[in-house]
Write a protein that holds these residues in place. Structure first.
Motif, PDB file in Angstrom:
ATOM      1  N   LYS A  19      32.806  39.979  38.235  1.00 16.17           N
ATOM      2  CA  LYS A  19      34.154  39.989  37.655  1.00 16.17           C
ATOM      3  C   LYS A  19      34.220  39.120  36.411  1.00 16.17           C
ATOM      4  CE  LYS A  19      37.591  39.198  40.521  1.00 16.17           C
ATOM      5  NZ  LYS A  19      38.422  38.906  41.713  1.00 16.17           N
ATOM      6  N   ARG A  20      33.652  37.943  36.480  1.00 14.78           N
ATOM      7  CA  ARG A  20      33.680  37.032  35.323  1.00 14.78           C
ATOM      8  C   ARG A  20      32.913  37.624  34.145  1.00 14.78           C
ATOM      9  NH1 ARG A  20      37.666  36.159  36.926  1.00 14.78           N
ATOM     10  NH2 ARG A  20      37.968  34.958  38.778  1.00 14.78           N
ATOM     11  N   GLU A  21      31.794  38.235  34.429  1.00 11.60           N
ATOM     12  CA  GLU A  21      31.005  38.847  33.348  1.00 11.60           C
ATOM     13  C   GLU A  21      31.762  40.028  32.729  1.00 11.60           C
ATOM     14  OE1 GLU A  21      27.990  39.080  30.678  1.00 11.60           O
ATOM     15  OE2 GLU A  21      28.271  37.522  32.194  1.00 11.60           O
ATOM     16  N   LEU A  22      32.407  40.839  33.564  1.00 11.69           N
ATOM     17  CA  LEU A  22      33.198  41.952  33.041  1.00 11.69           C
ATOM     18  C   LEU A  22      34.349  41.451  32.176  1.00 11.69           C
ATOM     19  CD1 LEU A  22      33.336  44.304  36.142  1.00 11.69           C
ATOM     20  CD2 LEU A  22      32.215  44.788  33.956  1.00 11.69           C
ATOM     21  N   ILE A  48      26.497  48.967  33.030  1.00 14.98           N
ATOM     22  CA  ILE A  48      25.610  48.573  34.133  1.00 14.98           C
ATOM     23  C   ILE A  48      26.331  47.618  35.081  1.00 14.98           C
ATOM     24  CG2 ILE A  48      23.517  47.277  34.707  1.00 14.98           C
ATOM     25  CD1 ILE A  48      22.365  48.388  32.021  1.00 14.98           C
ATOM     26  N   ILE A  49      26.984  46.617  34.535  1.00 18.01           N
ATOM     27  CA  ILE A  49      27.665  45.621  35.371  1.00 18.01           C
ATOM     28  C   ILE A  49      28.844  46.243  36.102  1.00 18.01           C
ATOM     29  CG2 ILE A  49      28.992  43.466  35.307  1.00 18.01           C
ATOM     30  CD1 ILE A  49      27.056  42.553  33.113  1.00 18.01           C
ATOM     31  N   PHE A  50      29.575  47.136  35.440  1.00 17.19           N
ATOM     32  CA  PHE A  50      30.697  47.781  36.105  1.00 17.19           C
ATOM     33  C   PHE A  50      30.193  48.668  37.248  1.00 17.19           C
ATOM     34  CE2 PHE A  50      34.003  51.114  36.474  1.00 17.19           C
ATOM     35  CZ  PHE A  50      35.053  50.294  36.837  1.00 17.19           C
ATOM     36  N   GLY A  51      29.066  49.340  37.045  1.00 16.32           N
ATOM     37  CA  GLY A  51      28.467  50.136  38.116  1.00 16.32           C
ATOM     38  C   GLY A  51      28.115  49.287  39.328  1.00 16.32           C
ATOM     39  N   LEU A  52      27.579  48.097  39.082  1.00 15.80           N
ATOM     40  CA  LEU A  52      27.286  47.173  40.182  1.00 15.80           C
ATOM     41  C   LEU A  52      28.568  46.704  40.854  1.00 15.80           C
ATOM     42  CD1 LEU A  52      24.550  44.942  38.528  1.00 15.80           C
ATOM     43  CD2 LEU A  52      24.248  46.394  40.538  1.00 15.80           C
ATOM     44  N   TYR A  53      29.562  46.383  40.042  1.00 15.14           N
ATOM     45  CA  TYR A  53      30.825  45.878  40.578  1.00 15.14           C
ATOM     46  C   TYR A  53      31.499  46.911  41.483  1.00 15.14           C
ATOM     47  CZ  TYR A  53      35.483  43.836  40.749  1.00 15.14           C
ATOM     48  OH  TYR A  53      36.680  43.320  41.185  1.00 15.14           O
ATOM     49  N   LYS A  60      40.976  49.714  43.898  1.00  7.94           N
ATOM     50  CA  LYS A  60      42.118  49.042  43.284  1.00  7.94           C
ATOM     51  C   LYS A  60      41.650  47.890  42.398  1.00  7.94           C
ATOM     52  CE  LYS A  60      46.473  46.786  44.453  1.00  7.94           C
ATOM     53  NZ  LYS A  60      47.344  46.341  45.527  1.00  7.94           N
ATOM     54  N   GLU A  61      40.671  47.127  42.869  1.00  5.72           N
ATOM     55  CA  GLU A  61      40.122  46.022  42.078  1.00  5.72           C
ATOM     56  C   GLU A  61      39.343  46.544  40.871  1.00  5.72           C
ATOM     57  OE1 GLU A  61      40.275  42.557  42.320  1.00  5.72           O
ATOM     58  OE2 GLU A  61      41.930  43.043  43.658  1.00  5.72           O
ATOM     59  N   CYS A  62      38.635  47.642  41.043  1.00 10.33           N
ATOM     60  CA  CYS A  62      37.850  48.217  39.940  1.00 10.33           C
ATOM     61  C   CYS A  62      38.748  48.681  38.804  1.00 10.33           C
ATOM     62  CB  CYS A  62      37.016  49.394  40.430  1.00 10.33           C
ATOM     63  SG  CYS A  62      35.668  48.908  41.518  1.00 10.33           S
ATOM     64  N   TYR A  63      39.918  49.139  39.139  1.00 13.05           N
ATOM     65  CA  TYR A  63      40.841  49.656  38.136  1.00 13.05           C
ATOM     66  C   TYR A  63      41.155  48.613  37.066  1.00 13.05           C
ATOM     67  CZ  TYR A  63      44.875  51.967  36.081  1.00 13.05           C
ATOM     68  OH  TYR A  63      45.739  52.544  35.189  1.00 13.05           O
ATOM     69  N   LYS A  64      41.168  47.348  37.447  1.00  5.95           N
ATOM     70  CA  LYS A  64      41.475  46.262  36.513  1.00  5.95           C
ATOM     71  C   LYS A  64      40.446  46.143  35.395  1.00  5.95           C
ATOM     72  CE  LYS A  64      43.512  43.429  40.136  1.00  5.95           C
ATOM     73  NZ  LYS A  64      43.374  42.171  40.893  1.00  5.95           N
TER      74      LYS A  64
END
Length: 76
Positions: A19-22, A48-53, A60-64
């Motif tokens: 989350k912090r990296e995103l 890449i990081i979003f895919g891991l996240y 719901k959290e990914c939407y942010k």
């Protein structure tokens, strides 16, 4: 493919780090002072990081952290 077994605390810590990296990447991608070549590299890193996240967080959290790209004007 590599498998990893994590306990709950470890999973939460990885989610937090992602989350912090995103957040940092999204902020930097809006900075007009950063060169286009560097931004392309950052966009690849973001994907890449979003895919891991997505593997750790709820939809719901990914939407942010979904990156909205500006629409380009269509040619007539």
């Amino acid at each position: 493919m590599i498998g990893v077994m994590l306990n709950s605390k470890e999973s939460q810590e990885i989610e937090y780090m992602l989350k912090r990296e995103l957040e940092e990447l999204l902020l930097d991608l809006t900075d007009s002072r950063i060169d286009g070549i560097v931004k392309r590299s950052m966009e690849e890193r973001y994907k890449i990081i979003f895919g891991l996240y997505k593997r750790f967080a709820s939809p719901k959290e990914c939407y942010k952290y979904i990156r909205m790209k500006p629409r380009h004007s269509e040619k007539m």
